[in-house]
Scaffold this motif. Structure first.
Motif, mmCIF file in Angstrom:
data_model
loop_
_atom_site.group_PDB
_atom_site.id
_atom_site.type_symbol
_atom_site.label_atom_id
_atom_site.label_comp_id
_atom_site.label_asym_id
_atom_site.label_seq_id
_atom_site.Cartn_x
_atom_site.Cartn_y
_atom_site.Cartn_z
ATOM 1 N N LYS A 1 0.829 -1.209 0.000
ATOM 2 C CA LYS A 1 0.000 0.000 0.000
ATOM 3 C C LYS A 1 0.864 1.260 0.000
ATOM 4 O O LYS A 1 0.562 2.233 -0.697
ATOM 5 N N LEU A 2 1.932 1.246 0.786
ATOM 6 C CA LEU A 2 2.808 2.414 0.852
ATOM 7 C C LEU A 2 3.554 2.622 -0.464
ATOM 8 O O LEU A 2 3.736 3.757 -0.908
ATOM 9 N N MET A 3 3.966 1.525 -1.114
ATOM 10 C CA MET A 3 4.652 1.667 -2.392
ATOM 11 C C MET A 3 3.698 2.182 -3.462
ATOM 12 O O MET A 3 4.063 3.010 -4.300
ATOM 13 N N ALA A 4 2.441 1.713 -3.429
ATOM 14 C CA ALA A 4 1.436 2.230 -4.372
ATOM 15 C C ALA A 4 1.197 3.705 -4.113
ATOM 16 O O ALA A 4 1.040 4.501 -5.048
ATOM 17 N N ALA A 5 1.203 4.096 -2.829
ATOM 18 C CA ALA A 5 0.968 5.494 -2.467
ATOM 19 C C ALA A 5 2.101 6.389 -2.950
ATOM 20 O O ALA A 5 1.863 7.492 -3.467
ATOM 21 N N ILE A 6 3.345 5.930 -2.807
ATOM 22 C CA ILE A 6 4.457 6.781 -3.234
ATOM 23 C C ILE A 6 4.489 6.921 -4.752
ATOM 24 O O ILE A 6 4.787 7.998 -5.279
ATOM 25 N N HIS A 7 4.137 5.852 -5.474
ATOM 26 C CA HIS A 7 4.045 5.956 -6.936
ATOM 27 C C HIS A 7 2.952 6.962 -7.316
ATOM 28 O O HIS A 7 3.127 7.756 -8.249
ATOM 29 N N HIS A 8 1.847 6.926 -6.602
ATOM 30 C CA HIS A 8 0.750 7.863 -6.867
ATOM 31 C C HIS A 8 1.192 9.297 -6.609
ATOM 32 O O HIS A 8 0.962 10.193 -7.448
ATOM 33 N N CYS A 9 1.816 9.537 -5.468
ATOM 34 C CA CYS A 9 2.229 10.892 -5.109
ATOM 35 C C CYS A 9 3.291 11.440 -6.059
ATOM 36 O O CYS A 9 3.329 12.640 -6.345
ATOM 37 N N LEU A 10 4.157 10.548 -6.554
ATOM 38 C CA LEU A 10 5.224 10.989 -7.455
ATOM 39 C C LEU A 10 4.703 11.403 -8.827
ATOM 40 O O LEU A 10 5.446 12.000 -9.611
ATOM 41 N N GLN A 11 3.456 11.146 -9.112
ATOM 42 C CA GLN A 11 2.880 11.599 -10.377
ATOM 43 C C GLN A 11 2.729 13.113 -10.401
ATOM 44 O O GLN A 11 2.734 13.728 -11.477
ATOM 45 N N ASN A 12 2.605 13.719 -9.218
ATOM 46 C CA ASN A 12 2.355 15.154 -9.147
ATOM 47 C C ASN A 12 3.365 15.928 -8.312
ATOM 48 O O ASN A 12 3.366 17.162 -8.340
ATOM 49 N N LYS A 13 4.213 15.221 -7.561
ATOM 50 C CA LYS A 13 5.159 15.896 -6.679
ATOM 51 C C LYS A 13 6.522 15.236 -6.737
ATOM 52 O O LYS A 13 6.643 14.061 -7.098
ATOM 53 N N PHE A 14 7.557 16.011 -6.352
ATOM 54 C CA PHE A 14 8.874 15.436 -6.182
ATOM 55 C C PHE A 14 8.933 14.767 -4.811
ATOM 56 O O PHE A 14 8.205 15.132 -3.889
ATOM 57 N N PHE A 15 9.813 13.804 -4.669
ATOM 58 C CA PHE A 15 9.921 13.018 -3.445
ATOM 59 C C PHE A 15 10.084 13.891 -2.209
ATOM 60 O O PHE A 15 9.452 13.655 -1.177
ATOM 61 N N GLU A 16 10.922 14.920 -2.324
ATOM 62 C CA GLU A 16 11.211 15.759 -1.163
ATOM 63 C C GLU A 16 10.024 16.595 -0.716
ATOM 64 O O GLU A 16 10.009 17.135 0.393
ATOM 65 N N HIS A 17 9.007 16.709 -1.566
ATOM 66 C CA HIS A 17 7.819 17.495 -1.226
ATOM 67 C C HIS A 17 6.673 16.645 -0.680
ATOM 68 O O HIS A 17 5.623 17.171 -0.328
ATOM 69 N N ILE A 18 6.884 15.343 -0.628
ATOM 70 C CA ILE A 18 5.846 14.431 -0.146
ATOM 71 C C ILE A 18 6.043 14.176 1.350
ATOM 72 O O ILE A 18 7.138 13.788 1.771
ATOM 73 N N SER A 19 5.018 14.382 2.135
ATOM 74 C CA SER A 19 5.114 14.146 3.575
ATOM 75 C C SER A 19 4.735 12.710 3.912
ATOM 76 O O SER A 19 4.025 12.031 3.147
ATOM 77 N N ILE A 20 5.206 12.252 5.053
ATOM 78 C CA ILE A 20 4.859 10.902 5.505
ATOM 79 C C ILE A 20 3.360 10.799 5.739
ATOM 80 O O ILE A 20 2.731 9.784 5.412
ATOM 81 N N LYS A 21 2.756 11.856 6.282
ATOM 82 C CA LYS A 21 1.303 11.842 6.515
ATOM 83 C C LYS A 21 0.540 11.696 5.202
ATOM 84 O O LYS A 21 -0.446 10.970 5.115
ATOM 85 N N GLU A 22 1.021 12.394 4.176
ATOM 86 C CA GLU A 22 0.381 12.301 2.865
ATOM 87 C C GLU A 22 0.464 10.880 2.323
ATOM 88 O O GLU A 22 -0.515 10.346 1.786
ATOM 89 N N LEU A 23 1.631 10.257 2.458
ATOM 90 C CA LEU A 23 1.796 8.875 2.022
ATOM 91 C C LEU A 23 0.841 7.951 2.771
ATOM 92 O O LEU A 23 0.182 7.094 2.168
ATOM 93 N N CYS A 24 0.782 8.147 4.085
ATOM 94 C CA CYS A 24 -0.069 7.287 4.907
ATOM 95 C C CYS A 24 -1.544 7.474 4.583
ATOM 96 O O CYS A 24 -2.312 6.503 4.559
ATOM 97 N N ASP A 25 -1.936 8.712 4.317
ATOM 98 C CA ASP A 25 -3.330 8.975 3.958
ATOM 99 C C ASP A 25 -3.701 8.239 2.668
ATOM 100 O O ASP A 25 -4.781 7.643 2.561
ATOM 101 N N HIS A 26 -2.817 8.302 1.680
ATOM 102 C CA HIS A 26 -3.082 7.624 0.404
ATOM 103 C C HIS A 26 -3.065 6.107 0.574
ATOM 104 O O HIS A 26 -3.819 5.393 -0.106
ATOM 105 N N ALA A 27 -2.216 5.620 1.477
ATOM 106 C CA ALA A 27 -2.092 4.177 1.676
ATOM 107 C C ALA A 27 -3.176 3.625 2.590
ATOM 108 O O ALA A 27 -3.412 2.409 2.617
#
Length: 212
Positions: free
Chosen positions: A20-46
């Motif tokens: 779930k977390l790997m799917a979330a990071i792939h999703h977030c990377l579609q619109n943001k750079f890694f350094e701009h993604i928060s852990i909370k954002e990843l967890c919310d998506h996952a």
């Protein structure tokens, strides 16, 4: 001894959380750079809690080795598709590979940028086996060019093909990932013109290169 940055997923529940977390990071990377993604954002998506995240991972960077390995399967799938193209001539092969590579980089820009930057900042994310796979990938691209080795003017045709792949990859990575900073700003061509001019330059090296 320092604590590990990631606890290996052994139980089914842990493996599911990791997926779930790997799917979330792939999703977030579609619109943001890694350094701009928060852990909370990843967890919310996952759909997992922040506490669950920290029970498995020391920090966000602990996801990088998993991301690097995970992307290997996508690279392999892309490479297999590229190898299936039946190019008629060397020029067509160079042009086709250049265009396909540019498109793949552009379609996965944030992901490539993340891997490109962090594999240099955190060299430990590049496991030995994964590194070998990347080298094999470059050889597979070179082998497409070597289908037309009779047209390549060089004593060492393999080294020449490898140099073409290196030049193409580094040029396209810089232009796609960092278009607004040096050295990319030296080239004002759009993507179509860039691929056309790069093809011409690489063809000159292949068919008019100096013999050893």
């Amino acid at each position: 001894m320092p604590s590990p940055s990631v606890i290996p997923a052994k139980q089914l529940r842990s493996q599911d959380t990791q997926r779930k977390l790997m799917a979330a990071i792939h999703h977030c990377l579609q619109n943001k750079f890694f350094e701009h993604i928060s852990i909370k954002e990843l967890c919310d998506h996952a759909g997992v809690s922040v506490g669950t995240f920290y029970r498995r991972f020391k920090n966000k960077e602990a996801l990088l080795p998993l991301l690097y390995q995970d992307f290997g399967s996508e690279l392999n799938e892309w490479m297999t598709q590229l190898e299936s193209i039946q190019f008629a001539t060397l020029t067509e092969a160079v042009s086709g590979i250049t265009q396909q590579t540019h498109h793949f980089f552009a379609a996965n820009r944030s992901l490539f940028r993340t891997i490109h930057l962090n594999s240099r900042l955190h060299t430990d994310i590049v496991a030995g086996d994964a590194l070998i796979d990347r080298r094999h990938l470059y050889r597979r691209i070179s082998n497409i060019l070597l289908r037309f080795k009779g047209d390549i003017i060089a004593t060492d045709k393999t080294s020449t093909a490898n140099m073409v792949v290196f030049t193409m990859i580094t040029t396209l990575l810089d232009k796609v990932l960092y278009p607004d900073i040096t050295p990319s700003i030296a080239c004002e061509l759009d993507s179509i013109a860039l691929c056309d001019e790069l093809t011409k330059m690489l063809m000159l090296y292949l068919i008019h290169g100096q013999n050893e």
